[in-house]
Design an enzyme around this catalytic site. Structure first.
Site, PDB file in Angstrom:
ATOM      1  N   SER A 243       0.811  -1.214   0.000  1.00  9.04           N
ATOM      2  CA  SER A 243       0.000   0.000   0.000  1.00  9.04           C
ATOM      3  C   SER A 243       0.842   1.261   0.000  1.00  9.04           C
ATOM      4  O   SER A 243       0.364   2.331  -0.388  1.00  9.04           O
ATOM      5  CB  SER A 243      -0.931  -0.003   1.223  1.00  9.04           C
ATOM      6  OG  SER A 243      -0.176  -0.091   2.420  1.00  9.04           O
ATOM      7  N   ASP A 476      -3.299   6.293  12.220  1.00  6.00           N
ATOM      8  CA  ASP A 476      -2.557   5.661  11.129  1.00  6.00           C
ATOM      9  C   ASP A 476      -1.213   6.375  10.995  1.00  6.00           C
ATOM     10  O   ASP A 476      -1.132   7.488  10.466  1.00  6.00           O
ATOM     11  CB  ASP A 476      -3.348   5.769   9.826  1.00  6.00           C
ATOM     12  CG  ASP A 476      -2.640   5.142   8.631  1.00  6.00           C
ATOM     13  OD1 ASP A 476      -1.486   4.684   8.794  1.00  6.00           O
ATOM     14  OD2 ASP A 476      -3.220   5.124   7.525  1.00  6.00           O
ATOM     15  N   HIS A 479       0.786   5.085   6.656  1.00  4.59           N
ATOM     16  CA  HIS A 479       0.587   5.698   5.349  1.00  4.59           C
ATOM     17  C   HIS A 479       0.865   7.194   5.441  1.00  4.59           C
ATOM     18  O   HIS A 479       1.205   7.712   6.505  1.00  4.59           O
ATOM     19  CB  HIS A 479      -0.832   5.420   4.859  1.00  4.59           C
ATOM     20  CG  HIS A 479      -1.129   3.959   4.716  1.00  4.59           C
ATOM     21  ND1 HIS A 479      -1.741   3.211   5.706  1.00  4.59           N
ATOM     22  CD2 HIS A 479      -0.876   3.103   3.707  1.00  4.59           C
ATOM     23  CE1 HIS A 479      -1.851   1.956   5.315  1.00  4.59           C
ATOM     24  NE2 HIS A 479      -1.329   1.858   4.108  1.00  4.59           N
TER      25      HIS A 479
END
Length: 507
Positions: A243, A476, A479
């Protein structure tokens, strides 16, 4: 007496005749070249002819689907069915699900492009490789030694302004006049996971930082969307990995899209949950992403157990052969343990095996490296491996951070140094030149650039106020917001493409 004299005379006559014959033969041989029978070729010459590589098969043709409409851009979902819980118009939902549990391919019918198998313990050539690709045990040992050796100092090169510079050594400079390179609202196909301001983040300073390599002048800072389009003209760029490489793909697609003079000439194709394409049609530019978080094949067996095949790459990667630029990454999913680990078993040579995670990581990277050596024509394709993207947890927590870490502040690396050495050793062992996009250190400084609590939940919706107040559970810190740090990764990629291959960081 007469008979004795006669006999003696005859003997002298015969001797004289014999001497004359021998003398004539000597003259004859001396007056002409001496001919020897043709020599047989030495055995190594025959072996060398056998070792000549077979002609490379033509790359698989990749077909795009073009549909002309009046909208600013076009999104084509060419998959057989939408991913579970995928919202309309959300290009990233299925990969966000995969971030929680990476895709594992179920047993499927035979495909035209068979998965690559790496015969690690034999001298048989790999598929699609000429017989000149035979690997000896000595080469295997050299690779293992190379993998354990320390990485050499990065190569440096001038930027055209008469200065020596390393693109990845520098500092962050606030530059609101040039950054961000685009606005999130201008890029309709950004995934909800990384559109931090749309998810409620109140500050925007994290978008305004520019990386300034030490000693490189202003060449890197001058790269913008228009320059990126020219770099991509008549090129096919492919990102392969997890990702974080999808993060990088979205970034480059937005840089290109927002710079287009006519945005109606852009296309986004969603061919499957594992493959995305952005196309700038007037520039014959294609930017693709293939989901492959381990680089090697993860397969679901009939009993629903998941097997990671350390000597096999996914068949879909045959589609990237012939691309102009390949950018690979892997790392994060190898560090997961317990219930977060993506596989139940490891497999090698068709047999289930047991080994530690780092050994499995090393085996997988060797398989990838050999696949590149056997399938990539470096006269046509530039290969890059992006270094690990850091997380900011624990001592360097991303929650509530609004500025980069100062250069003199302590940073606690989270990714095992031994695994970094495995990556660098694998790249060093390759015959194909692979440039190392060493973004780790410059990214470690960007503690402010993660979504933190301005991301989405498992239902694909922005975190609620109550969830934002539980950052230990929901933040998070893996990312990156867009616009943001991955834009700089792409600027450095484009700057590397403008250099001669030997000028980039080659381990």
């Amino acid at each position: 007496m007469d008979s004795l004299a006669t006999s003696t005379a005859r003997r002298w006559a015969l001797c004289s005749l014999l001497c004359l014959c021998l003398f004539s033969a000597g003259l004859l041989l001396g007056s002409r070249p001496f001919f020897f029978p043709a020599l047989l070729p030495p055995p190594w010459e025959h072996f060398s002819r056998l070792q000549q590589p077979a002609p490379r098969p033509p790359p698989l043709l990749f077909h795009h689907h073009h549909h002309h409409h009046a909208a600013a851009y076009h999104y084509h979902d060419d998959s057989m069915a939408p991913a579970p819980d995928a919202g309309p118009g959300d290009l990233g939902r299925e990969e966000e699900k995969q971030d929680e549990e990476p895709a594992a391919s179920a047993p499927s019918p035979p495909r035209a492009a068979a998965a690559y198998h790496d015969h690690d313990d034999s001298t048989a050539p790999a598929p699609d490789a000429g017989s000149g690709d035979l690997r000896s045990e000595e080469e295997e040992q050299e690779e293992e030694l190379a993998a354990s050796a320390p990485a050499p100092a990065p190569a440096s090169d001038g930027d055209g302004e008469g200065r020596e510079c390393d693109l990845f050594d520098g500092s962050w400079v606030r530059d609101p006049a040039r950054y961000p390179l685009y606005e999130a609202a201008e890029c309709p196909f950004l995934s909800d996971q990384v559109t931090c301001r749309r998810n409620g983040r109140p500050d925007a300073g994290y978008e305004q930082w520019r990386w300034q390599p030490r000693g490189c002048g202003g060449a890197v800072g001058r790269i913008d969307g228009s320059g990126a389009l020219e770099q991509c003209r008549n090129r096919r760029l492919v990102f392969v990995g997890d990702s974080l490489n999808r993060n990088m793909w979205e970034s480059l697609a937005c840089i290109l899209y927002t710079a287009l003079p006519d945005r109606s000439r852009a296309r986004v194709h969603h061919l499957s949950s594992e493959h995305k394409i952005f196309r700038a049609m007037d520039y014959n530019c294609s930017v693709e992403f293939f989901w492959s978080p381990f680089l090697v094949q993860l397969e679901t067996k009939p009993d629903r157990t998941k097997v990671l095949k350390l000597d096999q790459l996914p068949a879909m990667l045959q589609q990237v052969i012939g691309a102009d630029v390949l950018v690979f990454n892997t790392g994060h999913w190898w560090t997961h343990t317990g219930k977060l680990r993506a596989w139940d078993h490891l497999e090698r040579n068709g047999m289930l095996v047991k080994m530690e995670g780092e050994e499995a990581f090393s085996r997988a990277l060797r398989t990838w490296a050999r696949w590149v050596d056997h399938n990539v024509d470096q006269t046509r394709t530039r290969v890059f491996f992006r270094s690990v993207s850091p997380e900011h947890k624990g001592a360097n927590w991303c929650y509530n951070q609004t500025a980069p870490i100062a250069a003199d502040e302590a940073i606690v690396p989270w990714f095992p140094k031994s695994m970094v050495s495995i990556v660098e050793g694998s790249i060093r062992s390759m015959r194909t030149r692979a440039a190392y996009l060493n973004i780790t250190r410059l990214s470690e400084l960007r503690i402010d650039a993660h979504p933190s609590v301005y991301s989405i939940n498992r239902d694909g919706k922005p975190l609620t106020l109550e969830q934002r107040q539980q950052p230990i559970i929901y933040a998070d810190c893996s990312h990156w917001c867009l616009p943001g740090l991955p834009d700089t990764w792409n600027v450095l990629l484009l700057a590397s493409l403008m250099r001669h291959p030997s000028s980039n960081v080659n381990l």
